[in-house]
Design an enzyme around this catalytic site. Structure first.
Site, PDB file in Angstrom:
ATOM      1  N   ARG A 146       0.837  -1.213   0.000  1.00  0.00           N
ATOM      2  CA  ARG A 146       0.000   0.000   0.000  1.00  0.00           C
ATOM      3  C   ARG A 146       0.873   1.265   0.000  1.00  0.00           C
ATOM      4  O   ARG A 146       0.563   2.249   0.671  1.00  0.00           O
ATOM      5  CB  ARG A 146      -0.927   0.033   1.222  1.00  0.00           C
ATOM      6  CG  ARG A 146      -1.988  -1.033   1.239  1.00  0.00           C
ATOM      7  CD  ARG A 146      -2.975  -0.841   0.082  1.00  0.00           C
ATOM      8  NE  ARG A 146      -4.130  -1.713   0.222  1.00  0.00           N
ATOM      9  CZ  ARG A 146      -4.190  -2.959  -0.215  1.00  0.00           C
ATOM     10  NH1 ARG A 146      -3.165  -3.497  -0.853  1.00  0.00           N
ATOM     11  NH2 ARG A 146      -5.282  -3.670  -0.052  1.00  0.00           N
ATOM     12  N   SER A 160     -10.808  -0.628   2.946  1.00  0.00           N
ATOM     13  CA  SER A 160     -10.071  -0.735   4.226  1.00  0.00           C
ATOM     14  C   SER A 160      -9.658   0.665   4.672  1.00  0.00           C
ATOM     15  O   SER A 160      -9.011   1.386   3.916  1.00  0.00           O
ATOM     16  CB  SER A 160      -8.799  -1.565   4.052  1.00  0.00           C
ATOM     17  OG  SER A 160      -9.101  -2.856   3.612  1.00  0.00           O
ATOM     18  N   GLU A 197      -5.111   3.937   5.972  1.00  0.00           N
ATOM     19  CA  GLU A 197      -4.778   3.667   4.573  1.00  0.00           C
ATOM     20  C   GLU A 197      -5.412   4.732   3.685  1.00  0.00           C
ATOM     21  O   GLU A 197      -4.891   5.100   2.641  1.00  0.00           O
ATOM     22  CB  GLU A 197      -5.297   2.266   4.215  1.00  0.00           C
ATOM     23  CG  GLU A 197      -4.765   1.703   2.930  1.00  0.00           C
ATOM     24  CD  GLU A 197      -5.863   1.371   1.964  1.00  0.00           C
ATOM     25  OE1 GLU A 197      -6.568   2.302   1.536  1.00  0.00           O
ATOM     26  OE2 GLU A 197      -6.001   0.186   1.622  1.00  0.00           O
TER      27      GLU A 197
HETATM   28  P1  FAD Z   1      -8.760   8.673  -5.445  1.00  0.00           P
HETATM   29  O1  FAD Z   1      -9.441   8.228  -4.201  1.00  0.00           O
HETATM   30  O2  FAD Z   1      -9.447   9.654  -6.295  1.00  0.00           O
HETATM   31  O3  FAD Z   1      -7.312   9.226  -5.062  1.00  0.00           O
HETATM   32  C1  FAD Z   1      -6.468   8.480  -4.192  1.00  0.00           C
HETATM   33  C2  FAD Z   1      -5.104   9.186  -4.114  1.00  0.00           C
HETATM   34  O4  FAD Z   1      -4.457   9.130  -5.385  1.00  0.00           O
HETATM   35  C3  FAD Z   1      -5.221  10.685  -3.792  1.00  0.00           C
HETATM   36  O5  FAD Z   1      -4.085  11.044  -3.038  1.00  0.00           O
HETATM   37  C4  FAD Z   1      -5.190  11.343  -5.166  1.00  0.00           C
HETATM   38  O6  FAD Z   1      -4.722  12.676  -5.118  1.00  0.00           O
HETATM   39  C5  FAD Z   1      -4.214  10.444  -5.909  1.00  0.00           C
HETATM   40  N1  FAD Z   1      -4.466  10.365  -7.355  1.00  0.00           N
HETATM   41  C6  FAD Z   1      -5.591   9.900  -7.960  1.00  0.00           C
HETATM   42  N2  FAD Z   1      -5.429   9.899  -9.292  1.00  0.00           N
HETATM   43  C7  FAD Z   1      -4.197  10.398  -9.535  1.00  0.00           C
HETATM   44  C8  FAD Z   1      -3.447  10.661 -10.726  1.00  0.00           C
HETATM   45  N3  FAD Z   1      -3.946  10.399 -11.938  1.00  0.00           N
HETATM   46  N4  FAD Z   1      -2.200  11.176 -10.592  1.00  0.00           N
HETATM   47  C9  FAD Z   1      -1.683  11.449  -9.380  1.00  0.00           C
HETATM   48  N5  FAD Z   1      -2.340  11.220  -8.220  1.00  0.00           N
HETATM   49  C10 FAD Z   1      -3.588  10.692  -8.301  1.00  0.00           C
HETATM   50  N6  FAD Z   1      -7.628  -0.670  -2.616  1.00  0.00           N
HETATM   51  C11 FAD Z   1      -6.809  -1.730  -2.740  1.00  0.00           C
HETATM   52  O7  FAD Z   1      -5.590  -1.567  -2.904  1.00  0.00           O
HETATM   53  N7  FAD Z   1      -7.278  -3.005  -2.679  1.00  0.00           N
HETATM   54  C12 FAD Z   1      -8.588  -3.285  -2.509  1.00  0.00           C
HETATM   55  O8  FAD Z   1      -8.977  -4.440  -2.466  1.00  0.00           O
HETATM   56  C13 FAD Z   1      -9.482  -2.180  -2.384  1.00  0.00           C
HETATM   57  N8  FAD Z   1     -10.797  -2.398  -2.169  1.00  0.00           N
HETATM   58  C14 FAD Z   1     -11.646  -1.333  -2.048  1.00  0.00           C
HETATM   59  C15 FAD Z   1     -13.014  -1.599  -1.854  1.00  0.00           C
HETATM   60  C16 FAD Z   1     -13.906  -0.550  -1.744  1.00  0.00           C
HETATM   61  C17 FAD Z   1     -15.371  -0.852  -1.558  1.00  0.00           C
HETATM   62  C18 FAD Z   1     -13.453   0.786  -1.843  1.00  0.00           C
HETATM   63  C19 FAD Z   1     -14.415   1.935  -1.772  1.00  0.00           C
HETATM   64  C20 FAD Z   1     -12.092   1.059  -2.006  1.00  0.00           C
HETATM   65  C21 FAD Z   1     -11.176  -0.013  -2.104  1.00  0.00           C
HETATM   66  N9  FAD Z   1      -9.804   0.195  -2.271  1.00  0.00           N
HETATM   67  C22 FAD Z   1      -8.956  -0.871  -2.433  1.00  0.00           C
HETATM   68  C23 FAD Z   1      -9.251   1.568  -2.292  1.00  0.00           C
HETATM   69  C24 FAD Z   1      -9.315   2.247  -3.688  1.00  0.00           C
HETATM   70  O9  FAD Z   1     -10.153   1.541  -4.542  1.00  0.00           O
HETATM   71  C25 FAD Z   1      -7.924   2.346  -4.318  1.00  0.00           C
HETATM   72  O10 FAD Z   1      -7.045   3.051  -3.476  1.00  0.00           O
HETATM   73  C26 FAD Z   1      -7.972   3.051  -5.675  1.00  0.00           C
HETATM   74  O11 FAD Z   1      -6.728   2.924  -6.328  1.00  0.00           O
HETATM   75  C27 FAD Z   1      -8.314   4.536  -5.548  1.00  0.00           C
HETATM   76  O12 FAD Z   1      -8.537   5.034  -6.847  1.00  0.00           O
HETATM   77  P2  FAD Z   1      -9.291   6.392  -7.091  1.00  0.00           P
HETATM   78  O13 FAD Z   1      -9.212   6.674  -8.544  1.00  0.00           O
HETATM   79  O14 FAD Z   1     -10.636   6.362  -6.501  1.00  0.00           O
HETATM   80  O15 FAD Z   1      -8.349   7.398  -6.284  1.00  0.00           O
HETATM   81  N1  EPU Z   2     -10.789 -10.529   9.993  1.00  0.00           N
HETATM   82  C1  EPU Z   2     -11.512 -10.593  11.173  1.00  0.00           C
HETATM   83  N2  EPU Z   2     -12.553  -9.732  11.324  1.00  0.00           N
HETATM   84  C2  EPU Z   2     -12.908  -8.836  10.377  1.00  0.00           C
HETATM   85  C3  EPU Z   2     -12.165  -8.771   9.190  1.00  0.00           C
HETATM   86  C4  EPU Z   2     -11.102  -9.637   9.016  1.00  0.00           C
HETATM   87  O1  EPU Z   2     -11.231 -11.395  12.057  1.00  0.00           O
HETATM   88  O2  EPU Z   2     -13.872  -8.095  10.600  1.00  0.00           O
HETATM   89  C5  EPU Z   2      -9.664 -11.479   9.814  1.00  0.00           C
HETATM   90  C6  EPU Z   2     -10.132 -12.832   9.289  1.00  0.00           C
HETATM   91  O3  EPU Z   2      -9.368 -13.837   9.914  1.00  0.00           O
HETATM   92  C7  EPU Z   2      -9.786 -12.776   7.822  1.00  0.00           C
HETATM   93  C8  EPU Z   2      -8.516 -11.918   7.823  1.00  0.00           C
HETATM   94  O4  EPU Z   2      -8.745 -10.966   8.873  1.00  0.00           O
HETATM   95  O5  EPU Z   2      -9.536 -14.038   7.299  1.00  0.00           O
HETATM   96  C9  EPU Z   2      -8.248 -11.188   6.518  1.00  0.00           C
HETATM   97  O6  EPU Z   2      -9.438 -10.531   6.083  1.00  0.00           O
HETATM   98  P1  EPU Z   2      -9.695 -10.240   4.513  1.00  0.00           P
HETATM   99  O7  EPU Z   2      -9.416 -11.454   3.718  1.00  0.00           O
HETATM  100  O8  EPU Z   2     -11.028  -9.609   4.392  1.00  0.00           O
HETATM  101  O9  EPU Z   2      -8.545  -9.226   4.147  1.00  0.00           O
HETATM  102  P2  EPU Z   2      -8.002  -7.935   4.876  1.00  0.00           P
HETATM  103  O10 EPU Z   2      -6.612  -8.205   5.313  1.00  0.00           O
HETATM  104  O11 EPU Z   2      -8.954  -7.459   5.909  1.00  0.00           O
HETATM  105  C10 EPU Z   2      -6.926  -6.964   2.728  1.00  0.00           C
HETATM  106  C11 EPU Z   2      -6.892  -5.653   2.018  1.00  0.00           C
HETATM  107  C12 EPU Z   2      -8.132  -5.491   1.156  1.00  0.00           C
HETATM  108  C13 EPU Z   2      -8.159  -6.609   0.137  1.00  0.00           C
HETATM  109  C14 EPU Z   2      -8.213  -7.941   0.892  1.00  0.00           C
HETATM  110  C15 EPU Z   2      -8.151  -9.136  -0.030  1.00  0.00           C
HETATM  111  C16 EPU Z   2      -5.572  -4.147   3.367  1.00  0.00           C
HETATM  112  C17 EPU Z   2      -5.563  -2.950   4.259  1.00  0.00           C
HETATM  113  N3  EPU Z   2      -6.774  -4.558   2.961  1.00  0.00           N
HETATM  114  O12 EPU Z   2      -8.007  -6.906   3.656  1.00  0.00           O
HETATM  115  O13 EPU Z   2      -8.038  -4.233   0.466  1.00  0.00           O
HETATM  116  O14 EPU Z   2      -9.274  -6.505  -0.711  1.00  0.00           O
HETATM  117  O15 EPU Z   2      -7.072  -8.027   1.793  1.00  0.00           O
HETATM  118  O16 EPU Z   2      -6.866  -9.304  -0.512  1.00  0.00           O
HETATM  119  O17 EPU Z   2      -4.513  -4.662   3.039  1.00  0.00           O
HETATM  120  C18 EPU Z   2      -8.583  -1.929   0.562  1.00  0.00           C
HETATM  121  O18 EPU Z   2      -7.369  -1.696   0.509  1.00  0.00           O
HETATM  122  O19 EPU Z   2      -9.431  -1.019   0.597  1.00  0.00           O
HETATM  123  C19 EPU Z   2      -9.053  -3.318   0.602  1.00  0.00           C
HETATM  124  C20 EPU Z   2     -10.326  -3.645   0.687  1.00  0.00           C
END
Ligand code: FAD
Ligand code: EPU
Length: 349
Positions: free
Chosen positions: A175, A249, A345
């Site tokens: 991240r 997250s 994050e």
């Molecule tokens: P924004 O939120 O618009 O911006 C994020 C940052 O990037 C800001 O600092 C912004 O200034 C900068 N930025 C954006 N675009 C540019 C650009 N073109 N040039 C320079 N800087 C820029 N993230 C994960 O890694 N894994 C996940 O599994 C994951 N699951 C998610 C699930 C949900 C339901 C949600 C809501 C979010 C999740 N995220 C996850 C977080 C998010 O999707 C990512 O961080 C994504 O890359 C953000 O993209 P965005 O275009 O919305 O960025």
């Molecule tokens: N867990 C709990 N309670 C909860 C949630 C999780 O006990 O409420 C424990 C469980 O044991 C579970 C483990 O945590 O098995 C891991 O949970 P999960 O698989 O949901 O993944 P995570 O570590 O919570 C990360 C990323 C997610 C990404 C998933 C899948 C980060 C900060 N988050 O979540 O990214 O989608 O793994 O790879 O690394 C995001 O960045 O926004 C995001 C959603």
């Protein structure tokens, strides 16, 4: 430049004044921005960076707004990145796919899956844009952006000069990247290139993917199967921002030294953890938060998601301050119980 009501146009770019950012952030926080401009091409961006309008202006580069929490109105210029386009160059078994910063990440994944370009299927259904994907090195289900990243093009805000970043330049980590550290707020990414494979090598090491494939009776999954399974798992765990505001997250999973880990593990043997390399251990922040009694908790208009304690939500009318204060409460409570301080994050503005 000429004005139209609360809009004015600078050649290719329309500027708006005092607009609500609620539709532009997935937390649905109702703040406003002084100025707002949507950019559809590199040349429009280049021109914008040369203009007097952006000088001495606080800038926010916006993609899909899915990794932000606004705690106040934004007193500057929001540049919404909407540069479109996907193209590819085939080199034998490999393909370099290049996408504009404004392409919706999941549209890009679907494009690759449909064309049989393997590498991003585990990253299905992550919200946001291609341009933001290198910023925090997005990751999910055993794959990170760094595994497929080739290069990106960006403009330096201070000079308006274009620069290309290769893999090494970006200093990706969990991240993390150079764009969140030394170069924070200094570059605008306009397009990203990915090195993908035309010979599928499926990554199903993540337990939940394997379990779902078994349930579906799929012994030899295609990349389309992996994409479908990952999407299914995500929908079951994570709230849909179109119905309940959130930014995924809210905290990172803490990565700590092995000896610090052992001390906590002695007291809490059920602690969920993973090896993180270099003698470090990654803790599941969701588990730490759940153990403190926060899972599914509702506090005023905010709280944590019922199926995933790591996700903070807006129950409808939350302010950014309210969500932020709640996150402070979580950080302090987890620190008091486990001696680990969670790091946010989500970008706080
Ligand atoms: P924004 O939120 O618009 O911006 C994020 C940052 O990037 C800001 O600092 C912004 O200034 C900068 N930025 C954006 N675009 C540019 C650009 N073109 N040039 C320079 N800087 C820029 N993230 C994960 O890694 N894994 C996940 O599994 C994951 N699951 C998610 C699930 C949900 C339901 C949600 C809501 C979010 C999740 N995220 C996850 C977080 C998010 O999707 C990512 O961080 C994504 O890359 C953000 O993209 P965005 O275009 O919305 O960025
Ligand atoms: N867990 C709990 N309670 C909860 C949630 C999780 O006990 O409420 C424990 C469980 O044991 C579970 C483990 O945590 O098995 C891991 O949970 P999960 O698989 O949901 O993944 P995570 O570590 O919570 C990360 C990323 C997610 C990404 C998933 C899948 C980060 C900060 N988050 O979540 O990214 O989608 O793994 O790879 O690394 C995001 O960045 O926004 C995001 C959603």
């Amino acid at each position: 430049m000429y004005p139209i009501a609360n809009q004015f146009i600078l050649s290719m770019t329309i500027f708006q004044e005092n607009i609500s950012l609620k539709p532009y952030n997935t937390f649905s926080i109702p703040v406003s921005s002084h100025y707002f401009a949507e950019v559809f091409s590199s040349s429009a961006l280049e021109e914008l960076l040369k203009s007097e309008l952006i000088k001495e202006q606080q800038l926010l580069i916006l993609g899909g707004g899915s990794n932000l929490l606004f705690t106040k109105d934004f007193d500057g210029l929001v540049i919404k990145m909407s540069i479109p386009g996907i193209s590819e160059e085939i080199h034998g078994d490999e393909v370099i796919v290049t996408a504009g910063a404004g392409v919706v990440w999941n549209d890009f994944v679907n494009y690759c899956v449909q064309k049989g370009f393997a590498g991003v299927e585990n990253l299905s259904l992550i919200p946001g844009t291609v341009g933001a994907s290198p910023i925090q090195n997005i990751g999910a289900y055993g794959v990170e952006l760094k595994d497929v990243f080739e290069s990106c093009s960006a403009y330096e805000i201070a000079t308006g000069k274009r620069r290309s970043f290769n893999h090494q330049d970006c200093r990706f980590g969990y991240r993390d990247s150079i764009f969140k550290n030394e170069l924070k707020g200094q570059y605008i990414i306009t397009e990203v290139s990915f090195r993908l494979s035309r010979v599928a090598s499926i990554n199903t090491q993540y337990g939940a993917i394997q379990e779902e494939l078994v349930k579906r009776g799929i012994a030899h999954p295609t990349i389309a199967d992996v994409s479908a399974v990952v999407s299914h798992i995500r929908v079951s765990k994570l709230p849909d921002p179109s119905t309940i505001g959130n930014a995924g997250s809210f905290f990172k999973n803490p990565v700590i030294e092995e000896d610090a880990f052992q001390k906590i593990f002695e007291k809490f043997p059920e602690l969920v953890h993973y090896p993180a390399g270099n003698g470090k251990v990654k803790l599941a922040a969701g588990w730490l938060i759940e153990q403190c009694g926060f899972k599914g908790k509702v506090v005023g208009q905010t709280g944590t998601w019922k199926n995933q304690a790591l996700v903070l939500v807006n129950h409808g009318q939350a302010s950014g301050q309210e969500v932020y204060s709640f996150s402070e409460n979580i950080i302090d409570t987890v620190a008091a119980r486990f001696g680990v301080r969670l790091e946010r994050e989500v970008n706080i503005l």
